[in-house]
Design a protein around this motif. Structure first.
Motif, PDB file in Angstrom:
ATOM      1  N   GLU A 219      37.493  33.772  38.196  1.00 25.66           N
ATOM      2  CA  GLU A 219      36.884  32.873  37.218  1.00 25.66           C
ATOM      3  C   GLU A 219      36.725  33.544  35.859  1.00 25.66           C
ATOM      4  O   GLU A 219      36.962  32.914  34.815  1.00 25.66           O
ATOM      5  CB  GLU A 219      35.523  32.399  37.740  1.00 25.66           C
ATOM      6  CG  GLU A 219      35.612  31.542  38.985  1.00 25.66           C
ATOM      7  CD  GLU A 219      34.257  31.317  39.637  1.00 25.66           C
ATOM      8  OE1 GLU A 219      34.188  30.523  40.584  1.00 25.66           O
ATOM      9  OE2 GLU A 219      33.266  31.944  39.189  1.00 25.66           O
ATOM     10  N   ILE A 220      36.344  34.806  35.859  1.00 26.30           N
ATOM     11  CA  ILE A 220      36.187  35.534  34.592  1.00 26.30           C
ATOM     12  C   ILE A 220      37.526  35.648  33.872  1.00 26.30           C
ATOM     13  O   ILE A 220      37.632  35.400  32.669  1.00 26.30           O
ATOM     14  CB  ILE A 220      35.581  36.926  34.848  1.00 26.30           C
ATOM     15  CG1 ILE A 220      34.175  36.801  35.439  1.00 26.30           C
ATOM     16  CG2 ILE A 220      35.542  37.742  33.563  1.00 26.30           C
ATOM     17  CD1 ILE A 220      33.555  38.127  35.850  1.00 26.30           C
ATOM     18  N   MET A 221      38.571  36.014  34.623  1.00 27.98           N
ATOM     19  CA  MET A 221      39.900  36.148  34.027  1.00 27.98           C
ATOM     20  C   MET A 221      40.404  34.832  33.478  1.00 27.98           C
ATOM     21  O   MET A 221      40.895  34.739  32.348  1.00 27.98           O
ATOM     22  CB  MET A 221      40.894  36.694  35.062  1.00 27.98           C
ATOM     23  CG  MET A 221      41.063  38.191  35.059  1.00 27.98           C
ATOM     24  SD  MET A 221      42.445  38.701  36.094  1.00 27.98           S
ATOM     25  CE  MET A 221      43.804  37.877  35.290  1.00 27.98           C
ATOM     26  N   LEU A 222      40.298  33.777  34.288  1.00 26.93           N
ATOM     27  CA  LEU A 222      40.856  32.492  33.885  1.00 26.93           C
ATOM     28  C   LEU A 222      40.118  31.920  32.676  1.00 26.93           C
ATOM     29  O   LEU A 222      40.731  31.268  31.812  1.00 26.93           O
ATOM     30  CB  LEU A 222      40.788  31.506  35.052  1.00 26.93           C
ATOM     31  CG  LEU A 222      41.809  30.357  35.029  1.00 26.93           C
ATOM     32  CD1 LEU A 222      43.214  30.908  34.998  1.00 26.93           C
ATOM     33  CD2 LEU A 222      41.630  29.462  36.248  1.00 26.93           C
ATOM     34  N   SER A 223      38.813  32.178  32.585  1.00 22.58           N
ATOM     35  CA  SER A 223      38.060  31.684  31.415  1.00 22.58           C
ATOM     36  C   SER A 223      38.501  32.383  30.144  1.00 22.58           C
ATOM     37  O   SER A 223      38.622  31.754  29.089  1.00 22.58           O
ATOM     38  CB  SER A 223      36.572  31.896  31.644  1.00 22.58           C
ATOM     39  OG  SER A 223      36.244  33.276  31.695  1.00 22.58           O
ATOM     40  N   ILE A 275      44.872  41.663  29.522  1.00 24.85           N
ATOM     41  CA  ILE A 275      43.760  42.037  30.408  1.00 24.85           C
ATOM     42  C   ILE A 275      44.150  43.226  31.280  1.00 24.85           C
ATOM     43  O   ILE A 275      43.337  44.134  31.528  1.00 24.85           O
ATOM     44  CB  ILE A 275      43.344  40.833  31.268  1.00 24.85           C
ATOM     45  CG1 ILE A 275      42.768  39.728  30.383  1.00 24.85           C
ATOM     46  CG2 ILE A 275      42.311  41.241  32.322  1.00 24.85           C
ATOM     47  CD1 ILE A 275      42.389  38.463  31.130  1.00 24.85           C
ATOM     48  N   PHE A 276      45.402  43.257  31.732  1.00 21.87           N
ATOM     49  CA  PHE A 276      45.862  44.384  32.549  1.00 21.87           C
ATOM     50  C   PHE A 276      45.757  45.694  31.765  1.00 21.87           C
ATOM     51  O   PHE A 276      45.285  46.713  32.298  1.00 21.87           O
ATOM     52  CB  PHE A 276      47.300  44.151  32.994  1.00 21.87           C
ATOM     53  CG  PHE A 276      47.881  45.295  33.788  1.00 21.87           C
ATOM     54  CD1 PHE A 276      47.533  45.476  35.115  1.00 21.87           C
ATOM     55  CD2 PHE A 276      48.758  46.190  33.197  1.00 21.87           C
ATOM     56  CE1 PHE A 276      48.056  46.530  35.851  1.00 21.87           C
ATOM     57  CE2 PHE A 276      49.290  47.247  33.920  1.00 21.87           C
ATOM     58  CZ  PHE A 276      48.938  47.415  35.249  1.00 21.87           C
ATOM     59  N   VAL A 357      53.261  36.409  38.331  1.00 21.34           N
ATOM     60  CA  VAL A 357      53.304  37.806  38.776  1.00 21.34           C
ATOM     61  C   VAL A 357      52.326  38.652  37.962  1.00 21.34           C
ATOM     62  O   VAL A 357      51.551  39.452  38.519  1.00 21.34           O
ATOM     63  CB  VAL A 357      54.737  38.361  38.664  1.00 21.34           C
ATOM     64  CG1 VAL A 357      54.755  39.864  38.923  1.00 21.34           C
ATOM     65  CG2 VAL A 357      55.658  37.654  39.641  1.00 21.34           C
ATOM     66  N   PHE A 358      52.357  38.495  36.637  1.00 14.46           N
ATOM     67  CA  PHE A 358      51.426  39.245  35.789  1.00 14.46           C
ATOM     68  C   PHE A 358      49.977  38.927  36.145  1.00 14.46           C
ATOM     69  O   PHE A 358      49.138  39.826  36.224  1.00 14.46           O
ATOM     70  CB  PHE A 358      51.682  38.914  34.318  1.00 14.46           C
ATOM     71  CG  PHE A 358      52.851  39.629  33.711  1.00 14.46           C
ATOM     72  CD1 PHE A 358      53.681  40.418  34.480  1.00 14.46           C
ATOM     73  CD2 PHE A 358      53.126  39.522  32.358  1.00 14.46           C
ATOM     74  CE1 PHE A 358      54.771  41.080  33.925  1.00 14.46           C
ATOM     75  CE2 PHE A 358      54.202  40.181  31.786  1.00 14.46           C
ATOM     76  CZ  PHE A 358      55.026  40.953  32.577  1.00 14.46           C
ATOM     77  N   ARG A 365      44.149  44.401  39.863  1.00 13.46           N
ATOM     78  CA  ARG A 365      43.668  45.545  39.096  1.00 13.46           C
ATOM     79  C   ARG A 365      42.255  45.295  38.560  1.00 13.46           C
ATOM     80  O   ARG A 365      41.412  46.200  38.546  1.00 13.46           O
ATOM     81  CB  ARG A 365      44.646  45.803  37.936  1.00 13.46           C
ATOM     82  CG  ARG A 365      44.196  46.876  36.958  1.00 13.46           C
ATOM     83  CD  ARG A 365      44.095  48.232  37.598  1.00 13.46           C
ATOM     84  NE  ARG A 365      43.447  49.167  36.680  1.00 13.46           N
ATOM     85  CZ  ARG A 365      43.127  50.423  36.990  1.00 13.46           C
ATOM     86  NH1 ARG A 365      43.390  50.870  38.213  1.00 13.46           N
ATOM     87  NH2 ARG A 365      42.529  51.199  36.124  1.00 13.46           N
ATOM     88  N   PHE A 366      41.981  44.081  38.127  1.00  9.72           N
ATOM     89  CA  PHE A 366      40.663  43.742  37.589  1.00  9.72           C
ATOM     90  C   PHE A 366      39.590  43.852  38.675  1.00  9.72           C
ATOM     91  O   PHE A 366      38.492  44.370  38.442  1.00  9.72           O
ATOM     92  CB  PHE A 366      40.706  42.325  37.013  1.00  9.72           C
ATOM     93  CG  PHE A 366      39.460  41.920  36.272  1.00  9.72           C
ATOM     94  CD1 PHE A 366      38.860  42.774  35.361  1.00  9.72           C
ATOM     95  CD2 PHE A 366      38.895  40.682  36.492  1.00  9.72           C
ATOM     96  CE1 PHE A 366      37.717  42.404  34.677  1.00  9.72           C
ATOM     97  CE2 PHE A 366      37.746  40.279  35.808  1.00  9.72           C
ATOM     98  CZ  PHE A 366      37.160  41.156  34.909  1.00  9.72           C
ATOM     99  N   ARG A 367      39.913  43.387  39.872  1.00  6.61           N
ATOM    100  CA  ARG A 367      38.956  43.486  40.978  1.00  6.61           C
ATOM    101  C   ARG A 367      38.667  44.950  41.304  1.00  6.61           C
ATOM    102  O   ARG A 367      37.511  45.331  41.521  1.00  6.61           O
ATOM    103  CB  ARG A 367      39.508  42.774  42.200  1.00  6.61           C
ATOM    104  CG  ARG A 367      39.404  41.250  42.148  1.00  6.61           C
ATOM    105  CD  ARG A 367      40.117  40.624  43.312  1.00  6.61           C
ATOM    106  NE  ARG A 367      39.938  39.167  43.349  1.00  6.61           N
ATOM    107  CZ  ARG A 367      40.638  38.368  44.127  1.00  6.61           C
ATOM    108  NH1 ARG A 367      41.582  38.854  44.926  1.00  6.61           N
ATOM    109  NH2 ARG A 367      40.402  37.054  44.092  1.00  6.61           N
ATOM    110  N   SER A 368      39.718  45.764  41.346  1.00  9.40           N
ATOM    111  CA  SER A 368      39.500  47.176  41.694  1.00  9.40           C
ATOM    112  C   SER A 368      38.721  47.906  40.604  1.00  9.40           C
ATOM    113  O   SER A 368      37.924  48.797  40.896  1.00  9.40           O
ATOM    114  CB  SER A 368      40.838  47.866  41.922  1.00  9.40           C
ATOM    115  OG  SER A 368      41.629  47.857  40.737  1.00  9.40           O
ATOM    116  N   SER A 369      38.945  47.522  39.321  1.00  5.53           N
ATOM    117  CA  SER A 369      38.206  48.177  38.228  1.00  5.53           C
ATOM    118  C   SER A 369      36.732  47.784  38.245  1.00  5.53           C
ATOM    119  O   SER A 369      35.867  48.573  37.842  1.00  5.53           O
ATOM    120  CB  SER A 369      38.835  47.809  36.886  1.00  5.53           C
ATOM    121  OG  SER A 369      38.673  46.425  36.595  1.00  5.53           O
TER     122      SER A 369
END
Length: 372
Positions: A219-223, A275-276, A357-358, A365-369
């Protein structure tokens, strides 16, 4: 609250934050106005309004016909010049080209003695000097051929070649440059805006506040992707209508709605990439250093600066994995050639696949960070 409501609320937060960031708003206004208009209007690719002087020592029909073939908008009206003024005029830089037609030029030409004329070029005007000399040579060659074949049926050519330039009849480089400049600015802003927004929240501690709420990384990424895409698409539409179509007078024959839809799809991939990169960086300066080697190849090797066909085969295959390559192809096809969905769907499909894919890799990567 459900996921769409969470995403909508977070997107409103991003837009509110942008509304209070005056520096970023000023940068957006510059990127889609001045940064589009000045390169397209001020940078001339080719010969335009070049100054020409004629030293006519022959005073024949042919010596008058040749200068008359140098027409606008490539050349100014040729100015008559005396022979003793030639060197002084070149030294002063008043004319880019001074053409010296020697005595008995038409007589020698009619006798088949292959006379020569002299074209003096001011090479300090580099772009016009190199191309203009070639233009003048081809124009004079065509005029001399027509003069010779007019009264000599034995050397008439069996065919006549007539060149028609489609989509850009006057070969105005500013038309193409304006659209490519918008594409390049979209690429830069898509990566920079989302990346810096994420890092700014991390540096200010806002991201920690979001994590204690019932929100997911998805949700954070998509927003962030949705809010930034909305801003960039809106600025792109205003720039197309206000700067490219109205101020520069570029006739955009294609569907603007289809182009903006393709832009939104491209932003989905480019924002995910931003974001990546932000998840790899620990500070905004570090993010800037990471973004440079990513953005520059996307701009230079996507087909906007140089044709993709001119690159090595292996590099063409590599660049097919870049979303910017497909977006450049889409932009020119839709806006200039009036290509519809039936023609550009392979590029749209490629953008969708690359963006998915991106987004997937960035989400992992965002979840792991966040958990580290």
């Amino acid at each position: 609250m459900n996921k769409p409501a969470h995403i909508f609320a977070l997107a409103l937060k991003e837009l509110t934050s942008l509304r209070h960031d005056r520096v970023l708003l000023l940068f957006l206004a510059y990127a889609f106005s001045v940064a589009i208009y000045m390169p397209a209007a001020g940078s001339v690719i080719g010969v335009h309004h070049a100054s020409v002087a004629i030293v006519d020592e022959d005073h024949s029909y042919l010596s008058r016909q040749l200068p008359a073939a140098l027409l606008t908008p490539e050349f100014q009206a040729p100015v008559p010049l005396r022979y003793d003024q030639l060197d002084a005029s070149m030294d002063s830089g008043r004319y880019t080209f001074i053409i010296d037609i020697p005595p008995h030029f038409q007589t020698d030409f009619n006798a088949g003695r292959s006379p020569t004329l002299q074209i003096n070029v001011d090479a300090t005007a580099m772009s016009q000097a190199f191309m203009g000399a070639g233009y003048i040579g081809r124009i004079f060659g065509r005029e001399l051929l027509e003069y010779r074949t007019r009264d000599n049926d034995a050397v008439q050519l069996p065919i006549t070649l007539v060149t028609h330039s489609l989509f850009n009849p006057n070969l105005d480089g500013g038309w193409f440059l304006a659209v490519i400049q918008i594409v390049n600015n979209i690429t830069i802003l898509a990566i920079i805006l989302t990346g810096t927004a994420l890092l700014r929240e991390r540096e200010h501690g806002t991201l920690d506040h979001l994590l204690v709420l019932p929100l997911t990384p998805f949700e954070i990424m998509l927003s962030k992707i949705g809010s930034n895409a909305l801003v960039v698409v809106g600025c792109t539409w205003l720039s197309l209508e206000g700067i490219v179509r109205f101020a520069l007078g570029v006739p955009l024959t294609g569907s603007v709605v289809l182009f903006l839809s393709a832009t939104a799809l491209y932003l989905f991939a480019a924002n995910s990439l931003g974001i990546f990169l932000a998840t790899l960086a620990r500070s905004t300066p570090q993010f800037g250093l990471l973004a440079i080697p990513v953005i520059i190849p996307m701009l230079l090797l996507s087909g906007g600066s140089t044709p993709l066909e001119s690159m090595p085969d292996w590099l063409q295959w590599v660049m097919q994995m870049s979303p910017s390559t497909h977006f450049v192809s889409l932009s020119t096809a839709i806006l200039f050639r009036n290509a519809g969905f039936s023609l550009v769907w392979p590029n749209l499909l490629a953008l969708t696949a690359i963006g998915s894919v991106f987004f997937g890799i960035t989400l992992l990567r965002f979840r792991s960070s966040l958990s580290s």
